[in-house]
Motif scaffolding. Structure first.
Motif, PDB file in Angstrom:
ATOM      1  N   SER A 242      22.384 -10.349  66.486  1.00 32.55           N
ATOM      2  CA  SER A 242      23.028 -10.480  65.167  1.00 32.55           C
ATOM      3  C   SER A 242      22.111 -11.225  64.204  1.00 32.55           C
ATOM      4  N   CYS A 243      20.883 -10.757  64.094  1.00 31.77           N
ATOM      5  CA  CYS A 243      19.892 -11.459  63.290  1.00 31.77           C
ATOM      6  C   CYS A 243      19.340 -10.570  62.189  1.00 31.77           C
ATOM      7  N   LYS A 244      18.474 -11.151  61.386  1.00 33.97           N
ATOM      8  CA  LYS A 244      17.801 -10.412  60.329  1.00 33.97           C
ATOM      9  C   LYS A 244      16.716  -9.533  60.940  1.00 33.97           C
ATOM     10  N   LEU A 245      16.521  -8.349  60.334  1.00 37.49           N
ATOM     11  CA  LEU A 245      15.461  -7.435  60.743  1.00 37.49           C
ATOM     12  C   LEU A 245      14.601  -7.126  59.529  1.00 37.49           C
ATOM     13  N   SER A 246      13.305  -7.233  59.699  1.00 39.09           N
ATOM     14  CA  SER A 246      12.360  -6.822  58.660  1.00 39.09           C
ATOM     15  C   SER A 246      11.545  -5.670  59.201  1.00 39.09           C
ATOM     16  N   MET A 247      11.514  -4.585  58.434  1.00 36.68           N
ATOM     17  CA  MET A 247      10.710  -3.417  58.783  1.00 36.68           C
ATOM     18  C   MET A 247       9.503  -3.414  57.859  1.00 36.68           C
ATOM     19  N   ILE A 248       8.297  -3.324  58.450  1.00 35.14           N
ATOM     20  CA  ILE A 248       7.102  -3.270  57.609  1.00 35.14           C
ATOM     21  C   ILE A 248       6.198  -2.129  58.042  1.00 35.14           C
ATOM     22  N   HIS A 249       5.435  -1.680  57.079  1.00 34.25           N
ATOM     23  CA  HIS A 249       4.383  -0.697  57.314  1.00 34.25           C
ATOM     24  C   HIS A 249       3.157  -1.219  56.575  1.00 34.25           C
ATOM     25  N   ILE A 250       2.016  -1.161  57.229  1.00 33.99           N
ATOM     26  CA  ILE A 250       0.785  -1.655  56.616  1.00 33.99           C
ATOM     27  C   ILE A 250      -0.138  -0.485  56.344  1.00 33.99           C
ATOM     28  N   ILE A 251      -0.641  -0.438  55.124  1.00 35.71           N
ATOM     29  CA  ILE A 251      -1.608   0.574  54.718  1.00 35.71           C
ATOM     30  C   ILE A 251      -2.947  -0.118  54.540  1.00 35.71           C
ATOM     31  N   GLU A 252      -3.945   0.395  55.207  1.00 32.39           N
ATOM     32  CA  GLU A 252      -5.279  -0.154  54.984  1.00 32.39           C
ATOM     33  C   GLU A 252      -5.783   0.368  53.647  1.00 32.39           C
ATOM     34  N   PRO A 253      -6.427  -0.482  52.861  1.00 32.90           N
ATOM     35  CA  PRO A 253      -6.938  -0.022  51.565  1.00 32.90           C
ATOM     36  C   PRO A 253      -7.874   1.170  51.737  1.00 32.90           C
ATOM     37  N   ILE A 254      -7.742   2.140  50.872  1.00 31.00           N
ATOM     38  CA  ILE A 254      -8.588   3.328  50.936  1.00 31.00           C
ATOM     39  C   ILE A 254     -10.059   2.938  50.861  1.00 31.00           C
ATOM     40  N   SER A 255     -10.350   1.896  50.131  1.00 31.78           N
ATOM     41  CA  SER A 255     -11.746   1.464  50.004  1.00 31.78           C
ATOM     42  C   SER A 255     -12.331   1.047  51.351  1.00 31.78           C
ATOM     43  N   TYR A 256     -11.495   0.592  52.318  1.00 26.99           N
ATOM     44  CA  TYR A 256     -11.984   0.262  53.660  1.00 26.99           C
ATOM     45  C   TYR A 256     -12.543   1.515  54.327  1.00 26.99           C
ATOM     46  N   ALA A 257     -11.832   2.613  54.177  1.00 29.02           N
ATOM     47  CA  ALA A 257     -12.224   3.853  54.848  1.00 29.02           C
ATOM     48  C   ALA A 257     -13.497   4.444  54.262  1.00 29.02           C
ATOM     49  N   TYR A 258     -13.653   4.306  52.962  1.00 32.71           N
ATOM     50  CA  TYR A 258     -14.783   4.945  52.307  1.00 32.71           C
ATOM     51  C   TYR A 258     -15.876   3.976  51.878  1.00 32.71           C
ATOM     52  N   GLY A 259     -15.633   2.692  52.034  1.00 35.42           N
ATOM     53  CA  GLY A 259     -16.645   1.694  51.751  1.00 35.42           C
ATOM     54  C   GLY A 259     -17.166   1.713  50.327  1.00 35.42           C
ATOM     55  N   GLY A 260     -16.363   2.187  49.401  1.00 38.66           N
ATOM     56  CA  GLY A 260     -16.785   2.210  48.005  1.00 38.66           C
ATOM     57  C   GLY A 260     -17.787   3.299  47.695  1.00 38.66           C
ATOM     58  N   ASP A 261     -17.978   4.264  48.610  1.00 37.83           N
ATOM     59  CA  ASP A 261     -18.958   5.329  48.409  1.00 37.83           C
ATOM     60  C   ASP A 261     -18.465   6.442  47.491  1.00 37.83           C
ATOM     61  N   ILE A 262     -17.176   6.452  47.201  1.00 35.59           N
ATOM     62  CA  ILE A 262     -16.637   7.512  46.349  1.00 35.59           C
ATOM     63  C   ILE A 262     -16.615   7.007  44.906  1.00 35.59           C
ATOM     64  N   PRO A 263     -17.303   7.704  44.003  1.00 36.92           N
ATOM     65  CA  PRO A 263     -17.388   7.232  42.609  1.00 36.92           C
ATOM     66  C   PRO A 263     -16.155   7.617  41.789  1.00 36.92           C
ATOM     67  N   MET A 264     -14.982   7.157  42.239  1.00 39.62           N
ATOM     68  CA  MET A 264     -13.761   7.427  41.490  1.00 39.62           C
ATOM     69  C   MET A 264     -12.754   6.323  41.768  1.00 39.62           C
ATOM     70  N   ASP A 265     -11.793   6.208  40.886  1.00 40.99           N
ATOM     71  CA  ASP A 265     -10.750   5.205  41.045  1.00 40.99           C
ATOM     72  C   ASP A 265      -9.707   5.732  42.019  1.00 40.99           C
ATOM     73  N   LEU A 266      -9.539   5.052  43.133  1.00 39.79           N
ATOM     74  CA  LEU A 266      -8.583   5.467  44.143  1.00 39.79           C
ATOM     75  C   LEU A 266      -7.253   4.728  44.022  1.00 39.79           C
ATOM     76  N   GLY A 267      -7.079   3.969  42.951  1.00 40.68           N
ATOM     77  CA  GLY A 267      -5.870   3.182  42.751  1.00 40.68           C
ATOM     78  C   GLY A 267      -4.611   4.021  42.709  1.00 40.68           C
ATOM     79  N   GLU A 268      -4.673   5.172  42.059  1.00 42.66           N
ATOM     80  CA  GLU A 268      -3.494   6.033  41.963  1.00 42.66           C
ATOM     81  C   GLU A 268      -3.128   6.610  43.332  1.00 42.66           C
ATOM     82  N   VAL A 269      -4.126   7.002  44.090  1.00 40.98           N
ATOM     83  CA  VAL A 269      -3.880   7.528  45.434  1.00 40.98           C
ATOM     84  C   VAL A 269      -3.270   6.434  46.311  1.00 40.98           C
ATOM     85  N   GLN A 270      -3.819   5.233  46.218  1.00 36.97           N
ATOM     86  CA  GLN A 270      -3.301   4.099  46.987  1.00 36.97           C
ATOM     87  C   GLN A 270      -1.839   3.844  46.625  1.00 36.97           C
TER      88      GLN A 270
END
Length: 142
Positions: A30-58
């Protein structure tokens, strides 16, 4: 008995298995439950190699994940439950959330791969070794 359970979900095919275990424990305690999902920043996957703003996709990824968590919560008619989508390294974000919110049990999925080093999987192993509270690794199948 637990006062606050945190369930970290990858929102993949194992989500139901892990969430069902956390919900069962919540109902017993009978306690509180928190559900979380973690998204790794897109910049981690691409290391900043893509010359575009990925903010909207994120932002789209975050919005879709938030909607999925809310759907899971509503479909199970969960009360005393909150949902959060965090951006960062999964282990670090889970530990930080748990400490900031006085979580006393973290529930994560584990693929149970063979071999001592792969016993829990990288995220579950990282959560286990850095947590300051109990951790339940729920066995899920690939």
């Amino acid at each position: 008995m637990y006062n606050h359970i945190l369930v970290a979900l990858d929102l993949g095919k194992e989500t139901d298995t892990v969430l069902n275990k956390a919900v069962a424990l919540q109902q017993v305690s009978s306690c509180k439950l928190s559900m979380i999902h973690i998204i790794e920043p897109i910049s981690y996957a691409y290391g900043g190699d893509i010359p575009m703003d990925l903010g909207e996709v994120q932002q789209q990824l975050e919005d879709r994940s938030t909607n999925k968590l809310e759907e899971l919560k509503n479909s199970r008619q969960l009360t005393n439950t909150d949902c959060s989508v965090l951006v960062g390294r999964p282990e670090s974000e889970i530990h930080h959330f748990a400490e900031e919110n006085n979580v006393d049990l973290i529930v994560v999925g584990s693929h149970g791969r063979h071999g001592l080093q792969l016993l829990l999987g990288s995220t579950a192993n990282g959560v286990l070794h850095g947590a300051k509270c109990d951790v339940l690794a729920v066995r899920v199948h690939q």
